[in-house]
Design an enzyme around this catalytic site. Structure first.
Site, PDB file in Angstrom:
ATOM      1  N   ARG A  47      17.085   5.333  10.441  1.00 27.97           N
ATOM      2  CA  ARG A  47      16.416   4.036  10.598  1.00 27.97           C
ATOM      3  C   ARG A  47      16.453   3.614  12.075  1.00 27.97           C
ATOM      4  O   ARG A  47      15.495   3.104  12.624  1.00 27.97           O
ATOM      5  CB  ARG A  47      17.083   2.954   9.713  1.00 27.97           C
ATOM      6  CG  ARG A  47      16.611   1.542  10.041  1.00 27.97           C
ATOM      7  CD  ARG A  47      16.924   0.507   8.976  1.00 27.97           C
ATOM      8  NE  ARG A  47      18.266   0.629   8.425  1.00 27.97           N
ATOM      9  CZ  ARG A  47      19.392   0.292   9.060  1.00 27.97           C
ATOM     10  NH1 ARG A  47      19.353  -0.207  10.280  1.00 27.97           N
ATOM     11  NH2 ARG A  47      20.568   0.449   8.476  1.00 27.97           N
ATOM     12  N   TYR A  99      -7.928  -9.882  11.032  1.00 26.91           N
ATOM     13  CA  TYR A  99      -7.819  -9.225   9.724  1.00 26.91           C
ATOM     14  C   TYR A  99      -7.165 -10.190   8.707  1.00 26.91           C
ATOM     15  O   TYR A  99      -6.167 -10.846   9.030  1.00 26.91           O
ATOM     16  CB  TYR A  99      -6.994  -7.952   9.895  1.00 26.91           C
ATOM     17  CG  TYR A  99      -6.611  -7.281   8.608  1.00 26.91           C
ATOM     18  CD1 TYR A  99      -7.594  -6.792   7.743  1.00 26.91           C
ATOM     19  CD2 TYR A  99      -5.277  -7.141   8.234  1.00 26.91           C
ATOM     20  CE1 TYR A  99      -7.249  -6.188   6.551  1.00 26.91           C
ATOM     21  CE2 TYR A  99      -4.929  -6.530   7.044  1.00 26.91           C
ATOM     22  CZ  TYR A  99      -5.916  -6.064   6.210  1.00 26.91           C
ATOM     23  OH  TYR A  99      -5.579  -5.465   5.026  1.00 26.91           O
ATOM     24  N   ASP A 171      -4.469  -6.639  18.784  1.00 29.58           N
ATOM     25  CA  ASP A 171      -4.578  -5.622  17.734  1.00 29.58           C
ATOM     26  C   ASP A 171      -5.675  -4.653  18.177  1.00 29.58           C
ATOM     27  O   ASP A 171      -6.861  -4.986  18.181  1.00 29.58           O
ATOM     28  CB  ASP A 171      -4.939  -6.301  16.401  1.00 29.58           C
ATOM     29  CG  ASP A 171      -5.048  -5.305  15.249  1.00 29.58           C
ATOM     30  OD1 ASP A 171      -5.368  -4.131  15.511  1.00 29.58           O
ATOM     31  OD2 ASP A 171      -4.834  -5.702  14.091  1.00 29.58           O
ATOM     32  N   LYS A 196      -5.819   3.732  10.421  1.00 29.62           N
ATOM     33  CA  LYS A 196      -7.248   3.851  10.699  1.00 29.62           C
ATOM     34  C   LYS A 196      -7.527   5.038  11.638  1.00 29.62           C
ATOM     35  O   LYS A 196      -7.300   6.163  11.252  1.00 29.62           O
ATOM     36  CB  LYS A 196      -7.767   2.516  11.252  1.00 29.62           C
ATOM     37  CG  LYS A 196      -7.327   1.290  10.417  1.00 29.62           C
ATOM     38  CD  LYS A 196      -7.898   1.327   9.027  1.00 29.62           C
ATOM     39  CE  LYS A 196      -7.622   0.127   8.150  1.00 29.62           C
ATOM     40  NZ  LYS A 196      -6.357  -0.534   8.188  1.00 29.62           N
TER      41      LYS A 196
HETATM   42  C1  LIG Z   1      -7.575  -4.710  12.369  1.00 29.40           C
HETATM   43  C2  LIG Z   1      -6.496  -4.461  11.363  1.00 29.40           C
HETATM   44  N1  LIG Z   1      -5.222  -4.758  11.672  1.00 29.40           N
HETATM   45  C3  LIG Z   1      -4.216  -4.543  10.798  1.00 29.40           C
HETATM   46  C4  LIG Z   1      -4.445  -4.027   9.537  1.00 29.40           C
HETATM   47  C5  LIG Z   1      -3.292  -3.805   8.598  1.00 29.40           C
HETATM   48  O1  LIG Z   1      -2.913  -2.471   8.620  1.00 29.40           O
HETATM   49  P1  LIG Z   1      -2.289  -1.665   7.369  1.00 29.40           P
HETATM   50  O2  LIG Z   1      -3.312  -1.694   6.279  1.00 29.40           O
HETATM   51  O3  LIG Z   1      -2.033  -0.313   7.938  1.00 29.40           O
HETATM   52  O4  LIG Z   1      -1.044  -2.377   6.964  1.00 29.40           O
HETATM   53  C6  LIG Z   1      -5.753  -3.692   9.184  1.00 29.40           C
HETATM   54  C7  LIG Z   1      -6.028  -3.112   7.855  1.00 29.40           C
HETATM   55  O5  LIG Z   1      -7.157  -3.020   7.422  1.00 29.40           O
HETATM   56  C8  LIG Z   1      -6.809  -3.910  10.119  1.00 29.40           C
HETATM   57  O6  LIG Z   1      -8.077  -3.617   9.817  1.00 29.40           O
END
Ligand SMILES: Cc1ncc(COP(=O)(O)O)c(C=O)c1O
Length: 394
Positions: A47, A99, A171, A196
């Site tokens: 961890r 998101y 992000d 992604k």
């Molecule tokens: C722009 C963005 N940030 C964060 C996330 C969250 O990521 P995760 O689904 O890997 O937890 C997503 C998920 O679709 C996203 O599109």
């Protein structure tokens, strides 16, 4: 070694010189033996640190031009870690089109733990600056929003943040370090849903954080180790491998996106296309200035007389699914899928109409993808004509 593509493949040394392995091994051991009670060990417990995970963490830190990288069990766990550096009483500004899962985390979780926030249109710099309060600690946003692909200048936001001595957190899921390096534009922390483009194959859920300096790195490390939402060595290996082909995948995805957009542009069933690569918009100007490409996601609105549900149901090659950034092309209807939780009025106010389709373009042959769009458009128009005919007969 300076080239981005060379760094994708050879950026990090392999830790296992005894075998000559050209890839870092997947170290599944949860614990590591001490030579003796006084012996110093590099690793003690997975961890706190794992050699496979560390490879990925160094890989992403290098590509984002940061000092420290951290790998988490999901994008949400990474974003949770980034927000956990704030305390009761702190205030953050957040982009108004982030998101939905991130919004939920801040609104339904952090807010009840003493964090306050204001959601702002990050394209409107005056609105951003006016929303800063004495207890504001950071601005968090997505430079390219989903599903309307609005683009915010990282440089402009970071300038405001610096002036007020607050952090800029970005992000970078949509663009990845291949197309934008937010830390170079003034950001302090970058987060990713590595699920992604970085993973790239729809076979892993993962998240990453990169910090601009060691001090922020220490704060994120404390949270990673204390809360423990770490990425498994197996999944760290999948993301590491995905990153090696990031640029070749994104090159094809962007090339395909342009071909699909050209096709849709020529069709009267399509009312509007949202893509920063389309010239003549503010989004295009900012993206052309700060990005090395426009990405592999776009959205478009079907004309009112085309049945959007029939369109997505008729797609055969392009799968109907949420998520994005992988080798296969995916379509979704945000109004009914990713944004269905929002009340109708909010959806419409945000520009998410029942006619809006989002496509995450994959690496297939563009001709086959266009063929699929063509037959789905024909089917959606046929269906709508039947509705109209039935209505006129009734
Ligand atoms: C722009 C963005 N940030 C964060 C996330 C969250 O990521 P995760 O689904 O890997 O937890 C997503 C998920 O679709 C996203 O599109």
């Amino acid at each position: 070694m300076t080239g981005f593509n060379t760094k994708l493949i050879h950026g990090q040394n392999i830790n296992d010189n005894q075998t000559g392995a050209v890839n870092v091994p997947v170290y599944t051991s949860s614990t590591y033996a001490y030579p003796d009670i006084n012996g110093k060990v590099r690793w003690d417990y997975s961890r706190s640190g794992n050699p496979t995970r560390e490879y990925l963490e160094k890989q992403i830190a290098q590509l984002e031009h940061g000092t420290n990288g951290f790998a988490f069990a999901s994008g949400m766990a990474a974003i949770h870690a980034a927000f956990s550096i704030f305390k009761d009483g702190d205030h953050v500004l957040i982009g108004d089109q982030i998101y939905g899962g991130t919004y939920r985390l801040i609104n339904d979780y952090f807010q009840s733990r003493g964090l306050t926030f204001t959601s702002v249109n990050t394209q409107n710099l005056e609105e951003v600056e006016a929303a800063i309060q004495p207890n504001t600690k950071a601005i968090y946003f997505e430079p390219v929003t989903n599903p309307l692909l609005h683009v915010t200048s990282v440089r402009a936001i970071a300038e405001i943040a610096k002036k007020h001595d607050i952090l800029t957190i970005v992000d970078n899921t949509f663009l990845t370090p291949y197309l934008q390096q937010p830390l170079d534009l003034g950001a302090d922390i970058v987060v990713h849903s590595a699920t992604k483009y970085l993973g790239g194959h729809s076979d892993v859920i993962a998240g990453l954080v990169v910090t601009k300096n060691e001090e922020l790195g220490k704060q994120i490390y404390f949270i990673q180790n204390a809360l423990g939402g770490v990425l498994s060595p197996e999944n760290a290996n999948l993301v590491r491998r995905g990153i090696q082909t990031l640029s070749v995948r994104m090159d094809r995805q962007q090339e395909n996106a342009c071909k699909l957009i050209d096709f849709l542009n020529s069709r009267e069933e399509v009312a509007t296309i949202h893509y920063p690569g389309v010239e003549g918009s503010h989004d295009h100007e900012v993206a052309a200035e700060e990005c090395d490409g426009f990405g592999g996601v776009f959205s478009f609105e079907l004309a009112d007389d085309v049945d959007a549900t029939e369109f997505v149901n008729s797609l055969q090659l392009i799968r109907l699914a949420v998520s994005l950034g992988a080798v296969e092309s995916l379509a979704e209807l945000p109004y009914e899928m990713s944004h269905a939780e929002l009340p109708v009025a909010e959806r419409l106010a945000a520009g998410i109409t029942p006619q809006l389709i989002r496509i995450s373009v994959g690496i297939e042959d563009a001709e086959d993808l266009i063929g699929d769009l063509k037959q789905a458009l024909a089917s959606a128009t046929r269906r709508q004509n039947i509705h109209v005919l039935k209505r006129s007969l009734a």
